[in-house]
Design a protein around this motif. Structure first.
Motif, short mmCIF file in Angstrom:
data_model
loop_
_atom_site.label_atom_id
_atom_site.label_comp_id
_atom_site.label_asym_id
_atom_site.label_seq_id
_atom_site.Cartn_x
_atom_site.Cartn_y
_atom_site.Cartn_z
N ILE A 198 0.62 -0.96 0.05
CA ILE A 198 -0.18 0.27 0.32
C ILE A 198 0.52 1.13 -0.38
O ILE A 198 0.53 2.07 -0.59
CB ILE A 198 -0.48 0.15 1.21
N LEU A 199 1.96 1.94 0.98
CA LEU A 199 2.78 2.30 1.11
C LEU A 199 3.66 2.71 -0.31
O LEU A 199 3.68 3.60 -0.82
CB LEU A 199 3.67 1.89 1.54
N TYR A 200 3.75 2.01 -1.38
CA TYR A 200 4.56 1.61 -2.02
C TYR A 200 3.53 2.30 -3.36
O TYR A 200 3.96 3.09 -4.08
CB TYR A 200 5.62 -0.16 -2.79
N ASP A 201 2.62 1.80 -3.46
CA ASP A 201 1.93 1.98 -4.63
C ASP A 201 1.00 3.42 -3.80
O ASP A 201 0.83 4.40 -4.88
CB ASP A 201 0.41 1.69 -4.47
N GLU A 202 0.70 4.17 -2.70
CA GLU A 202 0.21 5.50 -2.95
C GLU A 202 0.52 6.77 -2.34
O GLU A 202 0.29 7.64 -2.22
CB GLU A 202 -1.22 4.83 -1.22
N LEU B 199 9.87 -4.82 -3.11
CA LEU B 199 9.46 -3.61 -2.48
C LEU B 199 9.93 -2.44 -1.50
O LEU B 199 9.73 -0.85 -1.60
CB LEU B 199 7.83 -3.24 -2.00
N GLU B 200 10.33 -2.85 -0.03
CA GLU B 200 10.54 -2.10 0.89
C GLU B 200 12.09 -1.39 -0.01
O GLU B 200 12.03 -0.39 0.60
CB GLU B 200 10.97 -2.93 1.62
N ARG B 201 13.03 -1.72 -0.59
CA ARG B 201 14.04 -1.56 -0.99
C ARG B 201 13.86 -0.12 -2.05
O ARG B 201 14.21 0.62 -2.23
CB ARG B 201 15.35 -2.14 -1.68
N VAL C 210 20.61 -1.19 -6.66
CA VAL C 210 19.16 -1.03 -7.19
C VAL C 210 19.18 -2.51 -7.77
O VAL C 210 19.21 -2.66 -7.45
CB VAL C 210 19.41 0.29 -8.55
N PRO C 211 17.01 -2.24 -7.01
CA PRO C 211 16.74 -3.83 -7.38
C PRO C 211 16.72 -4.10 -8.99
O PRO C 211 16.77 -3.19 -9.13
CB PRO C 211 15.55 -3.81 -6.81
#
Length: 622
Positions: free
Chosen positions: A42-46, A538-540, A597-598
């Motif tokens: 959710i944090l990544y998307d928003e 996603l966290e990274r 970087v992923p």
């Protein structure tokens, strides 16, 4: 509508600006399991890279796990996530009973967005959400405010997450407290809650959680409860914490003195440094307590004459002893209780005190810089006085609103070399110079200081016979070990179970079975670990879009330039070239490029191609 068994099927979205609420289905997020996993998605998307930590557009996310609130022992955990005041992802966990109550109210996660135009608290009771005026509780501490809220809603059993004065004053390491036993302390998420003018979230739920295979689920949960009832921490004598702290330094080499300073271990009598716990508990002990569904009840609740009822536990034990040169167990308890009342992280609070004590000891500051308060090592007045000043944002305490690093830059005079932080967050007290894998974990973790240090290294001590223990002073193989442990530790945060008893055997077999029985899915250990790796990507990626790169994945210069002064790891320090090699190995194992970087292939491997497209658009050269 429920999506499937185990999950409630609904995520609550609360808009403080409009004072509106709605629900969204959990189904699109189920590949992230729950708790910490759904939070980061959710944090990544928003939350885009142009959103500031204290902006209304930031999200404050409460994520109980899929098993939270069920009869599984220790299924009490809730992960709180937001863009933190330091500008990276902030992830902190709490126990207590709040998560269970959220699940019983029919929600899998809670999204808080916007900012109220005046202080409010939320009252959630099953399908109803009320925005209540918090004028009567604003300015109250984390013990007083919940009592007043319970009286106002007329329900003594309501479960509450609350901020204190530190959160209201937007201290960058303000905590969110729930009950007497637990705080989401790290990353300043209480400050995010404070800037939203949200004093508390009160929850009462009376709905059940649907379990797919209930008889088998209850049988396995009952068997695990019986097993964990024999957990060693439950059998510890009163006053044991002091002896445990001393042993962790002299036998395992876990702890350091002060601000990782030089110290004569013999003259300090390091093996018996902390004293008085037996006497303290014989006078002030009241009962043992634990979180929701915990058969261990490991916490020793006492009544401190100066600070009231509470618990000194976990990170508070070394933080307010070795770190601030304090021998007196009673002072430790007072400091811990005070931080809890103000809603302030014990790790960062003790780091502020340790930092000031070093500056004072070296003559960089005098009592004139600290409102007439001499910052002598181990001095009770210095310890307690600093906590008051910072939480209330009075006098010299205002320097620390943005943490130790911000204060060091404002002070100047070589103070910055004494700021022991990584990515702006104060480090927890570990002897990183001698524990190479632990240092790597601190440098690269998204949940820094949240207990995600490599267990095989943590279990090492003099004379150990454990086959799983790994010599902490070696560099070889540590990158893989840290990567595996990082993923292992994420799974309990996604399921909502406590790490301590479940991680000791390094197996996810039982948690995976419980998850499968609850949800009706056919998920084994590997499926849970794949989901954890998805979360790690996603966290990274979120932090990368905020500017984090290889240069940030390091330790303070002191870890490389000074040696451990005593104990079993005496003489050890980090070697820069070998640390960098270990870091490169970690990047390669994680599927990141040489700058951390992923890669696109890593997103693709874990089914995140849509997220890759977002990442590619957000990625800016640094």
């Amino acid at each position: 509508m429920r999506t499937m068994s185990g999950w409630s099927g609904r995520i609550l979205r609360v808009d403080l600006t409009r004072q509106e609420y709605s629900t969204v289905p959990t189904a699109p997020y189920e590949s992230f399991i729950g708790g910490r996993g759904i939070n980061v998605k959710i944090l990544y998307d928003e939350v885009s890279p142009n959103v500031a930590p204290f902006a209304p557009e930031n999200r404050l996310l409460f994520g109980p796990g899929v098993l939270t609130g069920t009869p599984v022992p220790t299924a009490s955990r809730t992960t709180v996530t937001a863009l933190c005041p330091g500008g990276t992802i902030g992830i902190s966990g709490m126990g207590g009973a709040l998560g269970a109550e959220i699940r019983h109210a029919g929600y899998d996660n809670i999204i808080v967005q916007g900012r109220a135009d005046r202080p409010v608290y939320l009252y959630l009771h099953d399908d109803a959400v009320e925005f209540r005026d918090a004028a009567g509780v604003w300015g109250k501490d984390t013990t007083q405010a919940p009592q007043l809220i319970k009286a106002e809603v007329g329900d003594p059993d309501v479960k509450i997450a609350v901020i204190g004065l530190a959160g209201e004053n937007k201290v960058s390491f303000a905590a969110i407290r729930t009950g007497a036993l637990s705080c989401a302390g790290r990353f300043g998420l209480g400050a995010v809650m404070g800037t939203k003018n949200l004093k508390a979230i009160a929850v009462r739920g009376k709905q059940g959680i649907e379990i797919a295979k209930l008889p088998q689920f209850l049988d396995l949960a009952r068997a695990e409860r019986e097993r964990l009832s024999e957990y060693s921490a439950k059998k510890g004598p009163l006053g044991r914490p002091a002896s445990d702290i001393n042993l962790s330094a002299t036998r395992s080499g876990v702890l350091a003195f002060g601000n990782w300073e030089d110290a004569d271990w013999e003259s300090l009598d390091a093996g018996h440094f902390v004293r008085g716990s037996e006497e303290f508990y014989s006078q002030h002990y009241r009962t043992r307590a634990g979180c929701f569904g915990c058969p261990i009840s490991r916490y020793q609740v006492c009544h401190n004459p100066d600070t009231g009822m509470g618990v000194a536990k976990c990170a508070a034990l070394p933080s307010f002893t070795f770190r601030v040169w304090n021998r007196d167990y009673g002072v430790l308890v007072s400091a811990a209780h005070l931080c809890n009342s103000y809603g302030m992280d014990v790790i960062s609070s003790s780091a502020v005190i340790s930092f000031l004590m070093e500056l004072y000891h070296r003559g960089i500051i005098t009592e004139k810089d600290t409102d007439g308060l001499p910052m002598r090592r181990g001095d009770e007045a210095a310890i307690i006085g600093t906590i008051h000043k910072v939480a209330r944002q009075e006098g010299f305490g205002r320097l620390f609103r943005d943490g130790v690093l911000g204060a060091a830059r404002a002070i100047g005079r070589d103070a910055e070399e004494c700021a022991m932080s990584v990515k702006g967050l104060e480090m927890s007290l570990r002897e990183f110079r001698g524990r190479k894998g632990t240092a790597l974990a601190q440098a690269v973790a998204t949940k820094m200081g949240g207990g995600e240090f490599p267990l095989p290294e943590a279990t090492w001590s003099i004379g150990t016979t454990s086959k799983k223990a790994v010599n902490p002073t070696t560099y070889d193989g540590k990158a893989l070990m840290v990567w595996e442990q990082a993923n292992l530790y994420k799974v309990p945060d996604m399921l909502g179970i406590c790490k301590s008893p479940w991680s000791t055997d390094q197996s996810l077999e039982i948690p995976a079975k419980l998850f499968s029985l609850a949800t009706g899915t056919d998920a084994g250990e590997e499926e849970l670990l794949v989901a954890a790796r998805r979360v790690q990507v996603l966290e990274r990626a979120f932090d990368i879009t905020r500017g984090i790169r290889r240069r940030d994945d390091t330790m303070p210069k002191r870890m490389f330039e000074t040696a451990v002064p005593g104990g079993p790891l005496k003489g050890e320090r980090l070697d820069k070239a070998r640390f960098d090699k270990m870091l490169s190995e970690y990047y390669d194992i994680s599927g990141w490029d040489e700058n951390g970087v992923p890669r696109k292939q890593t997103f693709e491997k874990y089914g995140l191609l849509t997220e890759w497209e977002v990442f590619k658009q957000r990625l800016q050269p640094v």
